[in-house]
Design a protein around this motif. Structure first.
Motif, mmCIF file in Angstrom:
data_model
loop_
_atom_site.group_PDB
_atom_site.id
_atom_site.type_symbol
_atom_site.label_atom_id
_atom_site.label_comp_id
_atom_site.label_asym_id
_atom_site.label_seq_id
_atom_site.Cartn_x
_atom_site.Cartn_y
_atom_site.Cartn_z
ATOM 1 N N ALA A 60 0.834 -1.208 0.000
ATOM 2 C CA ALA A 60 0.000 0.000 0.000
ATOM 3 C C ALA A 60 0.860 1.246 0.000
ATOM 4 C CB ALA A 60 -0.921 -0.007 1.223
ATOM 5 N N PHE A 61 1.967 1.173 0.695
ATOM 6 C CA PHE A 61 2.905 2.301 0.717
ATOM 7 C C PHE A 61 3.394 2.578 -0.699
ATOM 8 C CE2 PHE A 61 7.581 3.204 1.283
ATOM 9 C CZ PHE A 61 7.412 4.554 1.498
ATOM 10 N N ILE A 62 3.717 1.495 -1.408
ATOM 11 C CA ILE A 62 4.172 1.642 -2.788
ATOM 12 C C ILE A 62 3.048 2.201 -3.659
ATOM 13 C CG2 ILE A 62 4.860 0.302 -4.810
ATOM 14 C CD1 ILE A 62 6.360 -1.485 -2.643
ATOM 15 N N ALA A 63 1.827 1.722 -3.409
ATOM 16 C CA ALA A 63 0.684 2.229 -4.172
ATOM 17 C C ALA A 63 0.531 3.726 -3.937
ATOM 18 C CB ALA A 63 -0.584 1.495 -3.758
ATOM 19 N N ALA A 64 0.737 4.164 -2.687
ATOM 20 C CA ALA A 64 0.594 5.581 -2.362
ATOM 21 C C ALA A 64 1.636 6.408 -3.116
ATOM 22 C CB ALA A 64 0.731 5.789 -0.859
ATOM 23 N N ILE A 65 2.856 5.879 -3.212
ATOM 24 C CA ILE A 65 3.914 6.605 -3.928
ATOM 25 C C ILE A 65 3.629 6.626 -5.426
ATOM 26 C CG2 ILE A 65 6.362 6.578 -4.494
ATOM 27 C CD1 ILE A 65 6.961 6.067 -1.797
ATOM 28 N N LEU A 66 3.167 5.476 -5.905
ATOM 29 C CA LEU A 66 2.845 5.358 -7.329
ATOM 30 C C LEU A 66 1.807 6.401 -7.719
ATOM 31 C CD1 LEU A 66 3.157 3.676 -9.933
ATOM 32 C CD2 LEU A 66 1.353 2.196 -9.101
ATOM 33 N N GLY A 67 0.779 6.570 -6.885
ATOM 34 C CA GLY A 67 -0.279 7.516 -7.209
ATOM 35 C C GLY A 67 0.125 8.954 -6.920
ATOM 36 N N GLY A 68 1.181 9.138 -6.155
ATOM 37 C CA GLY A 68 1.578 10.486 -5.746
ATOM 38 C C GLY A 68 1.278 10.659 -4.276
ATOM 39 N N ILE A 69 2.285 10.512 -3.438
ATOM 40 C CA ILE A 69 1.993 10.472 -2.001
ATOM 41 C C ILE A 69 1.527 11.847 -1.532
ATOM 42 C CG2 ILE A 69 4.358 10.919 -1.174
ATOM 43 C CD1 ILE A 69 3.546 8.527 0.891
ATOM 44 N N GLY A 70 0.545 11.836 -0.649
ATOM 45 C CA GLY A 70 -0.066 13.065 -0.183
ATOM 46 C C GLY A 70 -1.357 13.378 -0.938
ATOM 47 N N ASN A 71 -1.617 12.621 -1.995
ATOM 48 C CA ASN A 71 -2.763 12.904 -2.850
ATOM 49 C C ASN A 71 -3.795 11.768 -2.712
ATOM 50 O OD1 ASN A 71 -4.360 12.686 -5.303
ATOM 51 N ND2 ASN A 71 -3.101 14.366 -6.063
ATOM 52 N N ILE A 72 -4.999 12.093 -2.280
ATOM 53 C CA ILE A 72 -5.977 11.056 -1.960
ATOM 54 C C ILE A 72 -6.473 10.284 -3.194
ATOM 55 C CG2 ILE A 72 -8.289 10.672 -1.011
ATOM 56 C CD1 ILE A 72 -7.493 12.651 1.194
ATOM 57 N N PRO A 73 -6.917 10.961 -4.252
ATOM 58 C CA PRO A 73 -7.276 10.174 -5.453
ATOM 59 C C PRO A 73 -6.081 9.388 -5.983
ATOM 60 C CG PRO A 73 -8.050 12.430 -5.658
ATOM 61 C CD PRO A 73 -7.174 12.400 -4.443
ATOM 62 N N GLY A 74 -4.872 9.923 -5.766
ATOM 63 C CA GLY A 74 -3.660 9.227 -6.207
ATOM 64 C C GLY A 74 -3.507 7.886 -5.514
ATOM 65 N N ALA A 75 -3.808 7.845 -4.215
ATOM 66 C CA ALA A 75 -3.695 6.587 -3.481
ATOM 67 C C ALA A 75 -4.666 5.559 -4.053
ATOM 68 C CB ALA A 75 -3.969 6.807 -2.000
ATOM 69 N N MET A 76 -5.860 6.030 -4.390
ATOM 70 C CA MET A 76 -6.857 5.103 -4.936
ATOM 71 C C MET A 76 -6.379 4.561 -6.287
ATOM 72 S SD MET A 76 -10.263 7.272 -4.137
ATOM 73 C CE MET A 76 -10.401 8.302 -2.691
ATOM 74 N N LEU A 77 -5.915 5.479 -7.124
ATOM 75 C CA LEU A 77 -5.452 5.083 -8.450
ATOM 76 C C LEU A 77 -4.245 4.151 -8.336
ATOM 77 C CD1 LEU A 77 -5.648 5.578 -11.551
ATOM 78 C CD2 LEU A 77 -3.927 7.349 -11.241
ATOM 79 N N GLY A 78 -3.290 4.523 -7.478
ATOM 80 C CA GLY A 78 -2.079 3.712 -7.321
ATOM 81 C C GLY A 78 -2.405 2.310 -6.861
ATOM 82 N N GLY A 79 -3.315 2.188 -5.910
ATOM 83 C CA GLY A 79 -3.693 0.874 -5.392
ATOM 84 C C GLY A 79 -4.295 0.004 -6.481
ATOM 85 N N MET A 80 -5.239 0.592 -7.223
ATOM 86 C CA MET A 80 -5.902 -0.154 -8.297
ATOM 87 C C MET A 80 -4.888 -0.618 -9.343
ATOM 88 S SD MET A 80 -9.040 -0.645 -8.073
ATOM 89 C CE MET A 80 -10.218 -0.259 -6.812
ATOM 90 N N LEU A 81 -4.005 0.318 -9.745
ATOM 91 C CA LEU A 81 -3.016 -0.013 -10.768
ATOM 92 C C LEU A 81 -2.108 -1.142 -10.301
ATOM 93 C CD1 LEU A 81 -1.604 3.192 -12.457
ATOM 94 C CD2 LEU A 81 -2.611 1.171 -13.511
ATOM 95 N N LEU A 82 -1.612 -1.016 -9.063
ATOM 96 C CA LEU A 82 -0.700 -2.029 -8.556
ATOM 97 C C LEU A 82 -1.393 -3.395 -8.531
ATOM 98 C CD1 LEU A 82 2.166 -2.380 -7.446
ATOM 99 C CD2 LEU A 82 1.236 -2.125 -5.158
ATOM 100 N N GLY A 83 -2.643 -3.415 -8.045
ATOM 101 C CA GLY A 83 -3.387 -4.673 -7.985
ATOM 102 C C GLY A 83 -3.551 -5.289 -9.362
ATOM 103 N N ILE A 84 -3.914 -4.459 -10.340
ATOM 104 C CA ILE A 84 -4.164 -4.994 -11.681
ATOM 105 C C ILE A 84 -2.863 -5.463 -12.334
ATOM 106 C CG2 ILE A 84 -4.922 -4.356 -14.007
ATOM 107 C CD1 ILE A 84 -7.046 -2.582 -12.630
ATOM 108 N N ILE A 85 -1.803 -4.654 -12.195
ATOM 109 C CA ILE A 85 -0.522 -5.038 -12.815
ATOM 110 C C ILE A 85 -0.024 -6.359 -12.217
ATOM 111 C CG2 ILE A 85 1.904 -4.416 -13.110
ATOM 112 C CD1 ILE A 85 1.026 -1.481 -13.038
ATOM 113 N N GLU A 86 -0.092 -6.447 -10.895
ATOM 114 C CA GLU A 86 0.344 -7.675 -10.226
ATOM 115 C C GLU A 86 -0.426 -8.884 -10.721
ATOM 116 O OE1 GLU A 86 1.617 -6.691 -5.663
ATOM 117 O OE2 GLU A 86 -0.007 -8.057 -6.079
ATOM 118 N N THR A 87 -1.746 -8.711 -10.792
ATOM 119 C CA THR A 87 -2.594 -9.833 -11.188
ATOM 120 C C THR A 87 -2.309 -10.278 -12.616
ATOM 121 O OG1 THR A 87 -4.278 -8.979 -9.750
ATOM 122 C CG2 THR A 87 -4.968 -10.590 -11.363
#
Lengths: 383, 305
Positions: free
Chosen positions: B239-266
């Motif tokens: 999740a920490f990585i997802a937060a950085i991926l989306g842009g840490i400090g940015n709330i929609p970024g965390a959501m986007l980062g999490g989704m992307l990481l989950g999909i890429i991994e899968t």
């Protein structure tokens, strides 16, 4: 005044070991080390090791000890981790143990066995079945369990002869143990003319296996053999059920654990085959029944894992060797186990002896199936 | 056709994992926003949510004889409040005294709290895998496009996650406290001059982040059925990585980062091998960070001098 008195007292306390320490060496306790995963993923097994061995140690001590000496059990927690295993092994060597029981998983046993070999200490693993552990020529390393490759042979034969499978999948988790078992199973399956059209590994740190299950479900396999541990085995069963896949699962002895069903949910676990050494309750020897009864009386629970029983067996072997040779020297004990020990009445069945590598001779594997009531029952057909 | 069905199934799998990453990533990103602190203890608060849920369901089973249905609601509320309280206490005890001590000390303090929370869970609940009582979660699901299938539980997980994330987004964008939070994340001193009680705002962040994390922990445990005390570590890291991926400090970024990481991994696990999925996921992460060092939705702010 008080200062002087205190000083005198201090001197007395500090020199005390000098007086007590020069007694005959025989009256000292015999130290036996037990290393296992008391915490971490395999803590269930490690804590069971401790219960099983401690019970036998207490029984032996109450009956007058070994060669007239008490036994002191020293327990170290390796958390199933190779780095920590090396650390605690060194600690046990430093406390000058006569023999060591452990570790649980092959990944942790491997570094420890190097250290015990270096120190010349008798080392018996109850449960690490990776074949290559005994390929290093360690003269004082033994197992009371049976090798991965014999379980692999058994699993392949079972899939072939009993299940009539032709197209099989094999899945491991990249641990030393599971990968070894998977490779042996693959080799024997192919020797018997089966097609292994799916062979892959999961990452045991993951919790979600739906991507790989989706693939397995689409591959049209007769049976899938998972050689890893029950925590992941349970999740595989649960998630393949949740995805609505009809996968015919078969699992190795590391998944032989009631927690498998708890994690999977009963409806997802029913019908899963498990290849394993017999469960404690299915071992039909007087020594085994005695062990199970004692365990239940001591802890109010039955010994659920065969590995607990194997840990007890490791202690039993050490005790037997010490009694027979009247020695606690690792060299003497190891020579005895290699050359003279035959037909011991073991807790896990008759011990026929050990080969020159330290592997226990014979095999006792069986195939189990999880029935509708959530019990592991011996499958009616065996190869 | 088989390929399409499989792809749809893998995307459903990925979005589910992604939803979990997003929920946990929110906690990292909110705290980073107001404190510029990476709260490593967040993953373990999430893990405590799973354990408190377990206790809650067991208590419910003992008291009313069933743990499913509406009894989930009081469990969720109590659990959220408890984890939120732990979050506020941790901030008060372990972070606030160190706020002026540079960047490194609070991070170490956060790691310390993480280890304490983890060991505490192990000692209280034991080291073995825990499972939730059976029969809480609905079974069954919907078939989409042939063999692709979405389970009832997945639908619940996704709806709950999006509701929580949406509510949080609206809270931060539309309310006075949310506005104050955004002000604090820009500059503590100026916010104070504007009459904002900075300590109070930070406490509120530590109320909401861990509260959400606690609920996420319970949902993850409900969905997968089993967990142990290391749960927080693996999810926390992802999740920490997802937060950085989306842009840490940015709330929609965390959501986007999490989704992307989950999909890429899968997709990596499904189409190559689970053994390679982390290699693929992190290679993509590194490439994204090379081109967008502040993350996908991170603001391009000049370094303050």
């Amino acid at each position: 005044m008080y200062k002087k008195l205190a000083l005198l007292l201090l001197v007395l306390i500090l020199t005390m070991p000098l007086f007590t320490g020069c007694g005959p060496k025989e009256s000292e306790a015999i130290k036996i080390g037990l290393q296992g995963p008391m915490t971490g993923d395999y803590a269930y097994e490690g804590q069971g090791f401790e219960k099983a061995v401690r019970m036998l140690v207490n029984q032996t001590n109450e009956a007058g000890g070994l060669l007239g000496r008490q036994i002191e059990l020293i327990i170290e927690d390796d958390a199933g981790d190779p780095a920590q295993s090396a650390l605690v092994a060194q600690r046990l060597v430093d406390t000058k143990v006569a023999a060591v029981i452990g570790a649980y998983n092959s990944t942790a046993t491997e570094p420890a066995s190097e250290i015990y070999n270096e120190a010349g200490i008798l080392h018996i693993t109850p449960s690490s079945t990776a074949t290559h552990l005994t390929d290093k020529g360690f003269k004082r390393f033994f197992r009371v369990c049976f090798l991965d490759d014999r379980q692999g042979l058994f699993a392949a034969t079972f899939m072939n002869q009993v299940l009539g499978a032709r197209n099989v999948g094999i899945l491991h988790d990249n641990s030393t143990y599971a990968q070894g078992l998977a490779e042996h199973t693959k080799r024997y399956a192919e020797e018997q003319g089966l097609t292994v059209s799916y062979y892959d590994a999961i990452n045991p740190d993951d919790q979600d296996f739906s991507p790989i299950l989706t693939n397995i479900g689409a591959a049209g396999l007769d049976v899938v053999y998972f050689s890893g541990y029950h925590a992941q085995g349970g999740l595989l069963l649960k998630q393949s059920g949740d995805l609505g896949l009809n996968i015919n699962w078969m699992m190795g002895n590391a998944s032989n654990n009631p927690e498998l069903i708890q994690i999977a949910g009963l409806q997802n676990a029913v019908g899963t085959y498990i290849t394993t050494e017999p469960l404690p309750k299915d071992v039909d020897y007087p020594e085994a029944r005695q062990f199970v009864a004692d365990f239940e009386a001591t802890y109010g629970q039955s010994p659920d894992s065969v590995w607990w029983m194997m840990a007890a067996e490791a202690f039993n072997v050490i005790r037997y060797a010490v009694e027979q040779t009247e020695s606690t020297d690792s060299e003497v004990l190891a020579n005895f186990l290699h050359n003279e020990a035959k037909d011991i009445n073991g807790i896990t069945g008759p011990i026929l002896g050990w080969d020159e590598k330290g592997d226990r001779i014979g095999t006792i594997h069986l195939a189990y199936i999880i029935d509708a009531g959530g019990n592991f029952v011996v499958n009616p057909q065996q190869p | 056709m088989q390929f399409i069905q499989q792809l749809i199934q893998q995307l459903i799998n990925g979005i589910t994992i992604g939803a979990f990453y997003s929920l946990v990533a929110l906690g990292y990103t909110m705290v980073y926003g107001v404190l510029k602190l990476i709260n490593f203890a967040h993953g373990d608060m999430f893990m405590w949510g799973a354990y408190l849920g377990l206790t809650g369901f067991n208590v419910a089973l003992a008291m009313v004889g069933q743990a499913g249905g509406w009894s989930i609601l009081p469990i969720v509320i109590i659990l959220m409040l408890t984890v939120a309280l732990v979050g506020v206490l941790v901030e008060r005890i372990a972070y606030r005294p160190l706020r002026s001590a540079g960047r490194l000390a609070p991070v170490i303090s956060a790691l310390g709290v993480a280890f304490i929370l983890q060991s505490l869970a192990r000692n209280v609940y034991g080291a073995s895998y825990k499972t939730y009582p059976t029969g809480i979660t609905p079974t069954g699901g919907l078939s989409l496009a042939g063999s692709a299938r979405v389970s009832t539980m997945q639908i619940i997980v996704l709806i709950t996650s999006f509701l929580l994330m949406g509510a949080l987004y609206l809270f931060v964008q539309r309310t006075r406290i949310g506005t104050a939070m955004r002000a604090v994340s820009l500059d503590h001193d100026t916010s104070r001059l504007m009459g904002i009680d900075v300590n109070r705002i930070i406490a509120i962040v530590f109320l909401i982040g861990p509260g959400l994390g606690g609920v996420a922990g319970m949902i993850v445990a409900l969905y997968y059925g089993s967990f142990d005390f290391t749960l927080g570590w693996s999810y926390g890291l992802k999740a920490f990585i997802a937060a950085i991926l989306g842009g840490i400090g940015n709330i929609p970024g965390a959501m986007l980062g999490g989704m992307l990481l989950g999909i890429i991994e899968t997709l990596g696990a499904g189409y190559l091998s689970p053994q390679w999925k982390d290699v693929i996921a992190y290679a993509i992460l590194i490439i994204i960070l090379i081109f967008r060092p502040t993350g996908l939705l991170g603001e391009r702010v000049a370094e303050k001098v």
